[in-house]
Design an enzyme around this catalytic site. Sequence first.
Site, short mmCIF file in Angstrom:
data_model
loop_
_atom_site.label_atom_id
_atom_site.label_comp_id
_atom_site.label_asym_id
_atom_site.label_seq_id
_atom_site.Cartn_x
_atom_site.Cartn_y
_atom_site.Cartn_z
N ASP A 126 -10.22 2.48 1.82
CA ASP A 126 -10.54 1.47 3.32
C ASP A 126 -11.82 2.31 4.44
OD1 ASP A 126 -9.12 -1.21 2.63
OD2 ASP A 126 -7.56 0.29 3.36
N LYS B 265 1.20 -0.88 0.02
CA LYS B 265 -0.26 0.17 0.29
C LYS B 265 0.90 1.71 0.29
CE LYS B 265 -3.65 -2.07 1.75
NZ LYS B 265 -5.60 -2.22 2.72
N LYS C 78 3.98 6.77 18.43
CA LYS C 78 3.25 6.57 17.08
C LYS C 78 1.60 7.42 17.23
CE LYS C 78 3.90 2.55 14.75
NZ LYS C 78 3.80 1.37 15.05
N GLY D 82 -1.11 1.91 13.59
CA GLY D 82 0.05 2.25 12.23
C GLY D 82 -0.51 2.33 11.20
P1 ATR Z 1 -0.94 -2.45 10.15
O1 ATR Z 1 -0.58 -1.50 8.31
O2 ATR Z 1 -1.64 -3.12 10.02
O3 ATR Z 1 -1.91 -1.29 10.83
P2 ATR Z 1 1.35 -2.31 11.37
O4 ATR Z 1 1.50 -0.50 11.05
O5 ATR Z 1 2.58 -3.17 11.59
O6 ATR Z 1 0.20 -2.81 10.41
O7 ATR Z 1 0.78 -1.61 12.65
C1 ATR Z 1 0.44 -2.65 14.10
C2 ATR Z 1 -0.28 -2.26 14.39
O8 ATR Z 1 -0.62 -3.08 15.84
C3 ATR Z 1 0.46 -0.97 15.60
O9 ATR Z 1 0.04 -0.22 16.65
C4 ATR Z 1 1.32 -2.03 16.62
O10 ATR Z 1 1.95 -1.15 17.36
P3 ATR Z 1 3.32 -0.73 17.61
O11 ATR Z 1 3.19 1.26 17.20
O12 ATR Z 1 3.52 -0.54 19.26
O13 ATR Z 1 4.02 -1.42 17.03
C5 ATR Z 1 0.24 -2.95 17.04
N1 ATR Z 1 0.65 -3.81 17.85
C6 ATR Z 1 1.34 -5.15 16.96
N2 ATR Z 1 1.94 -6.06 17.66
C7 ATR Z 1 1.83 -5.76 18.71
C8 ATR Z 1 1.64 -6.56 20.04
N3 ATR Z 1 2.20 -7.35 19.96
N4 ATR Z 1 1.41 -5.83 21.45
C9 ATR Z 1 1.00 -4.57 21.43
N5 ATR Z 1 1.21 -3.85 20.25
C10 ATR Z 1 0.95 -4.35 18.86
#
Ligand code: ATR
Length: 273
Positions: A102, A66, A156, A129
Amino acid sequence: MPDRYAVIGNPVAHSKSPLIHAAFARATGQAMSYERLLAPLDGFAAAAKRFASEGGMGLNVTAPFKLDAFALATEKSARARSAGACNTLAWRGSHWFGDNTDGAGLIHDLMHNLGVAISGRDVLIFGAGGAARGILGPLLAETPRRVVVVNRTQSKADELAAHFAAHGNIAATPTGALGGGRFDIVINATSIGLQDTDGAGVWAAGVFAPGALAYDLVYADAPTPFARWASANGAARTADGLGMLIEQAAESFLLWRGVRPDSRPLFPLLRPV
Ligand code: ATR
């Protein structure tokens, strides 16, 4: 020859988009084909270019491309710019036009399929994210009373709140500082995995207002971990992202073909009871 469209991703074999768009094309009488395009991880732009040179007219873009699609599109919609990512490309004869459907898909699912009002309501989003960013513009445009973003990495969430501050009442709050606040709509935009059934310390308990909806942006055939957690923690009802998937496709179809297909027949097709 029917007009050519495709979903591009890596992996892409699991994508339900071909099924959805074939049904939309049949229902609206549009002469179009829709295929799956597997692009190498470092070969998105080349694959999109080849597709256009072969007469391709539009692409749905799925993970992990994306951001590549956003970089490739030399003309973009306002909602694509606000999302910082494109899930839809339309060939404009000499260049790609980039859109992001989306957020509009989520709003349509909430308001029209689930009957949830957004204006004046309190909304909580777990995650900061790409998925969270993709929905915030359209969500704030519906004038919720407030949107609070909670994320594992606080910086973030702060960045996201600052980015959208001009669009409405949005704040970033640490999980522990929600202070008993209650929310009408609670959205999971994290990718917290199946093993983290307690929400990895991010999904805060005690956040659901009476009648609240818990909405998971991901979809699955069985209730998602977030849906199970939300039900156990006071959500009146839960929904997963199947409706958002269908509605974002309908929005893409509208961009390409100028007609918005009726999405209702897709629900029993994708989730047989
Ligand atoms: P997407 O495009 O699906 O949003 P991303 O940009 O990698 O993917 O974002 C993933 C989100 O899930 C983020 O908010 C991430 O938190 P961080 O910003 O702290 O990384 C969150 N996330 C993923 N795995 C996690 C975990 N085990 N515990 C807490 N938050 C998690």
